[in-house]
Structures are given as C-alpha cells and as structure tokens.
Motif scaffolding. Structure first.
Motif, short mmCIF file in Angstrom:
data_model
loop_
_atom_site.label_atom_id
_atom_site.label_comp_id
_atom_site.label_asym_id
_atom_site.label_seq_id
_atom_site.Cartn_x
_atom_site.Cartn_y
_atom_site.Cartn_z
N GLY A 62 6.26 7.74 9.53
CA GLY A 62 6.48 6.73 10.56
C GLY A 62 5.24 6.36 11.34
O GLY A 62 5.16 5.27 11.93
N MET A 63 4.25 7.24 11.36
CA MET A 63 3.04 6.96 12.13
C MET A 63 2.23 5.81 11.53
O MET A 63 1.41 5.21 12.23
N SER A 64 2.44 5.48 10.25
CA SER A 64 1.71 4.33 9.70
C SER A 64 2.14 3.05 10.40
O SER A 64 1.32 2.15 10.62
N LEU A 65 3.41 2.95 10.77
CA LEU A 65 3.89 1.79 11.52
C LEU A 65 3.34 1.80 12.95
O LEU A 65 2.86 0.78 13.45
N ILE A 121 4.54 5.87 -9.62
CA ILE A 121 3.77 6.93 -8.98
C ILE A 121 2.91 6.29 -7.90
O ILE A 121 2.59 5.10 -7.97
N GLY A 122 2.54 7.06 -6.87
CA GLY A 122 1.73 6.50 -5.80
C GLY A 122 1.35 7.55 -4.79
O GLY A 122 1.92 8.65 -4.75
N ASN A 123 0.37 7.22 -3.93
CA ASN A 123 -0.08 8.15 -2.91
C ASN A 123 -0.18 7.51 -1.53
O ASN A 123 -0.90 7.99 -0.66
N ALA A 154 4.73 5.36 -0.96
CA ALA A 154 4.50 4.01 -0.45
C ALA A 154 3.56 3.97 0.74
O ALA A 154 2.85 2.97 0.93
N THR A 155 3.55 5.00 1.57
CA THR A 155 2.67 4.99 2.74
C THR A 155 2.42 6.41 3.21
O THR A 155 3.10 7.35 2.80
N ARG A 156 1.42 6.56 4.05
CA ARG A 156 1.09 7.81 4.73
C ARG A 156 0.65 7.46 6.15
O ARG A 156 0.40 6.30 6.47
N ALA A 157 0.49 8.45 6.98
CA ALA A 157 0.13 8.21 8.38
C ALA A 157 -1.14 7.40 8.52
O ALA A 157 -1.28 6.59 9.44
#
Length: 732
Positions: free
Chosen positions: A321-324, A30-32, A276-279
């Motif tokens: 993709g904005m996190s990258l 689980i993750g946010n 795994a990631t967000r913006a």
C-alpha cells in the motif's frame, strides 16, 4: 506453519498448464513490482516453435505527439525462446507461487526444452534458465523491440485503435559483453533492454535480461550493470535470495477456506499484488507490468486504483500500500494544479485518468481524490502511523475537502447542496450529471467526519473545524426512494449500472451500518435493486455486491456473487472487458476478507459472513483497524478460537460470533484471565490490551492449541487456474 508446510500448502494453489497457453488471458505471469512478463505461445504455423516472454516495465511511457493527453504506457517488446521444433504435446507449465517461479517442460517435434524463470524480487532482472535435449541444440533467445515483433505475434491478442503506439527509433549494440537494445520515442522517453546469455553446461544456459526506463548514458549503464552483476554470481544462490523475499512476504498472513477454487484464486491475487507493485515502485495502474492491447494504458482513479489496493490492508501487506501513499506524496503539486487556479491556494483534486505523475484536471467527476484518501486512511488505521497521518493524509484530505467548499451551494431549504456532477459509470456515454450526487455527498460527508477525527487524534485546532461541522449538520441528505439509495437528486437508478458509485455510503465508506433495522433494510433494498438491474453489470459489480452482502452478514449471497465472478475471470485469474483491467480480481480477494473479518465503526467482526457450506475456515495475522493482528479458527460451523495481538494499544471491541462460555487469556505487558457467558446476539467483548499484548479467546473453559492449520476442502480442487481446464472443476 514452517516453510515446508507452507510450500506444501501453496503447491495446491499454483497455476498449472497441461497444454501450451496461446493468449495473454491464459498466459503465465511473473513480475517484481516494475518488470514483468506474460508467457505464452502462438498457434499460427509460422510461430508455433516460439514461447513468448511478452515483457513490460510499468513506468515506461511516451509523450503523445498525435493529440493532447497524458503520457500513456507503451508496449516494449518480447524475449522469444525460439526452438527447432514446434511446441507439441505433452507440454506442461506451472507457476510455483511459493517460490514465484515459472517452470515448464516443453515437448517439441524435435526434442525437449526444460525451463525455469523468475523476475528477481530485489533486482531489476529477469532470468530464464533452459536445459535442452539433443534435438533442440539450436534453441535460441531473441529479443524483439516492439516495432520488430512479427505482426502475427504483435496482433495475436487483438489490436486496439484507441491505443497510442509512438514512433520508435531502435538501436542495437553491445557493451561489456552485454547486448543492448535502445528504444527512443520522443524527447527523453524510451527504454533500454540489456541481456546476456551464460553457458552453464553443454545443454544448459541462462539468459539474464533487464529493462530500464529512459535511454541516456546513465540508464544504459544501469541496465548493463544489472545484467553483469546478476550473471556474475552463483545462480542458485541468486535465486535463493529471490525466494526468501517471497517466503517472507507470504507469511505476513494466512487464509484457508474449504473451497479449493476460491482459495487458489485468493493466493494468486496475493502473488499478483507483489508482482504488480512494491513500496518503492510505481502505483498499480490498470494492468500492472503485463501491458497488452488496451484502450486504458494508464491510471484510472474513479474506481480502479482504489479497488486494486483494497486487499492490502486486511491481508497485512501494508508495504504494498505504500506505493500508493508515496505516489500521492511525491505528486502533491500536481494534485494542486489539477483544480482551477482560483482554488489552488487551499485545494487539490484528481480527475479520472492520467499517467504516474497524477496530472488529471478535475472536471465533473469531483470525488476521486477523496476516495483515494479513503485508501490512505485505511493505510493509517491499519498501521496507526501518526506521522503519516500528520504529514501526508491530513494535508491532502484537507485540500481535497476544501475543493468541495468552493462548489457547495445553499438551497432554499437551508441545506447545503452540490451542483451537477458525475456518478462514475452511470450514463457514461450520455455524460449524465446529477445534483446532490450520492458519490460526492458520501465522500464529502466522510471527508469532514475524518478531518474532525484526525484533528482530535493529533490535537490540532484547525480554523476550518467549524465549517466541517457545519457541513455535517447542513449537508443535503443522501437521496433515497423506495428502491434504496438513488444516483442523486431526482435521479433514481433506472437502468443497469456496473459501478457501485451510488452505494459508497455503504461500501467502502461505512457511513451506515447494520446496527439499526432501518439501515439494514436500506442496505438490503439498495443492493437487491442495483444487482437486479442486470443490463450493465461487470466483474467489479460482483465484487462490490459480495462485499455489501458481507456487511449484511449474508455469507451465502456473497459466495454466490464470487462464484459468478469465477465464471467471467480469465483462466489465469486476469480480467478483461474492452481491455484488461487488474482491479476486479484483486477486489475479489478483498470480498473474501470481508466474509472472514471486518473492522469498521470501531468494532472488529470475526467470521461475520461465512457461508453455510464453510463449516471450517482459518486465518492468521489478518490485520484490522486499530493495528490488531487477528487469527481465528472455525470448526463444525462455530468459531472455536480467536487470537488478538495489539500493535498500537488502541481500544479493542470485538464481535466474536461465539455464544456460551468464552474464556480469554491476556499476555504481554501483563497477565489476566476472564471467563464469561455470552448469549446469542450479545457477542461483543471489550479487550483491555496495551501495545504488544495478546489475547487468546476460546469457546469453552479450556484453552485449546491455537496453532493455525489449513482446513480440508470437501471438494478439493488442485491447481484449478492457469490454462483452461474445466475438468478440474470437481477435483480429484
């Protein structure tokens, strides 16, 4: 589909355990986007009463004090649910994908514990709700900082001697009714864990926990506030906010294929991406929030990051993709200092591996930043966000290409050549370097072409335009022999090579396509020779091969590669070599996209590589270059309907795969209808669409009902992933 239909559809794709998972590679995750937990138990008799929530926070790193190197990620610890009895049978767990929620019914030798857990989608808080039977009254939550974790548990998934574990000071205290564990490494590095239990009824309680990077007073206050706020509101309403975020996220696009196992795999990867990631969170590193024993506790840029982000574009999940994009933008100065001082006035670069600050000196592996820029280029082409193009991608790609200008050499043949550089993963232990390396030649050619295209788009007169054109005219050709693309000058692919670094011109750069027979033959020859060298193939080799086969339109071959991938994935769809790496299964999702929808070379291709056994398939609101949302239905082996929505008014050429009478209707800024007869092999249609317009194309003269529904699988597999259960292979 409405929410009820979505919930029913997603339920078949859930991860499920019918016995207790006992390792990282079969745990429930689980993750946010920043905080996560891998949930599993232990078979050692001392700890069989424990369900572990092995906790991670992506941005918690530690400065090395043992030797030079980037600040690696470090393990934090775990929240253990300690029961009176040992976990026994029957015990079940399930990750409800639709609600991003873990549920479990644990049977012990003393009674039962029912559990549900989330990592809240919009707050830095994990919550675990338990309901206990009479025999499990003594069940308790216990937080263990990593140094305190029982050695039986700490080493259950192996011990990696290459992994840096910092000296850690642990302080436990409480504030405002909230328990605190402060871990201090060196300097400002460390983390704060805060938790609080709320008794809801005599046999039901909820534990709220937050982890924040750092250890100063402000961080402590942030952790306490997060727990106090979460525990002070109605729990069901709080969970409802979490669920709504996930429901909106999933409905950005829809994919249904008649292969229950691959369909479940696909939707678990969509869940994994947003876990795994967000913006606004750190970029995806090698493991996401689920850190465990690994030699790679950081960010790798010679493939891993690029492949991890590859599915977000077609899946219409550009926020991910904005996190990258944000990480590159925020660390521009470090990208500049990664190149030698003499080049910093006009260049930038990125070495192989680093922490989240992107400090990685460029050595003999030169093209990594260019490849990352290709991801940002996809982010642009699928959004047509000219502001991002102007302010972020153009200056970054310009500097990245400029670094090549400093090392290009003129040969006796009049061509421009590259000095010896590394083709990632080829001859790694021997540190093999080759002149005119395909990896760099392809990335440099793509970079110059793209810079010229950007200048045309933005009507920019750049003083380097002439140099970019000269490079395209004089750059040494990509080395080729009878086996296809070579590693570099005088260096054929002589032994197993897990990376497709020598095939970047094919995928993902698409410098050559399949319109010319000689190009098609070169692609096929290169693919077969590479994949035939079995000695060093890995999971990501199979995903790359599947995508290249899809470019050729070889759906059956692409499917075979993905089926082979399924055999080496872990039961929870994670992937592991010497350590866990997250990019391979995510790239598998992109390979599925490539079978259903491609957009490169100025054309959209619908169902370009569907296997013969996929007689039916459907997708809705997948995204393409030019910012088009595409929906399509395939029945009885034929494309029946395509819907195209233009978000930016860009030119639209679409290869429909349809033959015979095709009818299309345009609505939006204007209304129009057309009917044409299309012969086999002449299926390209030009659609004149303004921004906001929508076209529906159908096979035949009648316009069908265009609603998208899941397709039936002839071998339906329900909840295949989760625990290892091979008896589910053929479903029931």
């Amino acid at each position: 589909m409405n929410d009820i239909e979505w919930e029913h559809f997603m339920a078949d794709n859930d991860m499920e355990w019918v016995v207790k998972p006992v390792s990282w590679e079969e745990g429930a995750f689980i993750g946010n986007g920043s905080i996560g937990a891998m949930v599993y138990g232990e078979e050692n008799a001392k700890r069989r009463h424990v369900l572990r929530f092995v906790t991670g926070r992506t941005d918690v790193t530690a400065n090395r004090t043992d030797k030079p190197g980037f600040s690696p990620r470090v393990p934090i610890g775990e929240l253990d649910l300690e029961m009176e009895g040992m976990i026994y049978h029957p015990t079940s767990m399930r990750v409800d994908l639709w609600n991003a929620e873990l549920r479990a019914h644990l049977t012990t030798t003393r009674g039962e514990v029912k559990l549900r857990s989330i990592v809240h989608s919009e707050e830095p808080v994990m919550a675990i709700e338990i309901e206990i039977s009479e025999g499990e009254r003594g069940t308790q939550f216990a937080w263990y900082a990593y140094p305190e974790v029982d050695h039986v548990l700490k080493n259950a998934d192996g011990f990696n001697l290459n992994q840096y574990i910092p000296a850690t000071g642990v302080e436990k205290t409480a504030r405002d009714g909230v328990n605190l564990c402060i871990q201090r490494y060196s300097g400002e590095d460390g983390c704060v864990t805060a938790w609080k239990e709320v008794q809801v009824s005599p046999n039901r309680r909820v534990c709220f926990m937050s982890v924040i990077n750092g250890h100063n007073e402000a961080v402590i206050g942030e952790a306490v506030d997060a727990v106090v706020q979460a525990s002070g509101v109605d729990f069901d309403a709080w969970v409802g906010v979490h669920r709504r975020w996930w429901h909106n996220y999933y409905q950005q696009s829809f994919v249904s294929i008649p292969d229950g196992r691959l369909q479940s795999f696909y939707w678990i990867q969509m869940y994994k991406l947003a876990s795994a990631t967000r913006a606004d969170q750190p970029l995806i590193d090698n493991q996401g929030p689920w850190l465990t024993s690994t030699p790679w506790p950081g960010v790798w840029f010679n493939m891993n990051v690029q492949m991890s982000y590859s599915p977000v574009y077609t899946a219409n999940r550009l926020d991910i993709g904005m996190s990258l994009v944000r990480a590159l933008d925020e660390n521009r100065e470090n990208l500049i200092t990664n190149v030698p001082e003499s080049c910093r006035h006009d260049s930038a670069g990125l070495g192989r591996s680093c922490s989240y600050d992107l400090q990685a000196k460029v050595d003999d592996e030169v093209g990594n930043l260019n490849w990352i820029c290709h991801n940002v280029w996809r982010q642009y082409r699928y959004s047509m966000d000219d502001e991002m193009l102007k302010t972020i991608l153009f200056p970054l790609l310009r500097r990245s290409v400029n670094y090549y200008l400093h090392i290009l050499e003129e040969g006796d043949d009049g061509c421009l050549h590259l000095p010896p550089t590394i083709s990632p993963e080829y001859g790694s232990f021997m540190k093999t370097k080759v002149r005119d390396c395909h990896y760099d030649l392809a990335l440099l050619r793509w970079g110059c072409q793209t810079l010229l295209e950007i200048c045309q788009r933005l009507t920019v007169e750049d003083p380097l335009t002439g140099q970019w054109k000269e490079i395209l005219e004089r750059l040494a050709p990509l080395p080729v022999d009878e086996t296809g693309f070579m590693i570099g000058q005088d260096t054929p692919l002589a032994y197993g090579h897990r990376h497709f670094s020598h095939l970047l011109a094919i995928f993902p750069l698409h410098l050559i396509g399949c319109d010319k027979e000689e190009d098609r033959k070169l692609i096929a020859t290169s693919l077969r020779h590479w994949i035939g060298k079995e000695g060093d193939l890995r999971g990501f080799s199979l995903t790359g091969a599947a995508s290249i086969a899809a470019i050729l339109g070889s759906g059956d071959e692409a499917l075979r590669y993905l089926q082979s991938l399924m055999l080496i994935l872990k039961p929870n769809t994670m992937y592991k070599e010497a350590g866990p790496v997250i990019e391979t299964p995510l790239a598998g999702a992109e390979a599925i996209h490539d079978m259903l929808l491609q957009s490169w070379g100025g054309k959209i291709r619908v169902f370009p590589a569907v296997p013969d056994e996929w007689q039916e398939a459907s997708f809705e609101n997948l995204r393409t270059e030019g910012a088009f949302l595409i929906s399509a239905v395939r029945r009885n082996g034929e494309t029946q309907m395509i819907r195209v929505k233009s978000l930016a008014g860009e030119p639209c050429i679409i290869k429909t795969g349809m033959t015979g009478v095709i009818h299309w209707k345009i609505s939006g800024t204007r209304a129009a209808e057309h009917t044409v007869y299309v012969k086999a092999g002449e299926d390209e249609i030009v659609l004149d669409l303004n921004e906001g317009d929508e076209a529906i194309l159908s096979l035949g003269a009648e316009m069908p009902d265009w609603r998208i529904f899941p397709v039936e699988s002839p071998r339906k597999v329900v909840c295949f992933f989760g625990g290892h259960k091979p008896w589910r292979l053929y479903g029931f």
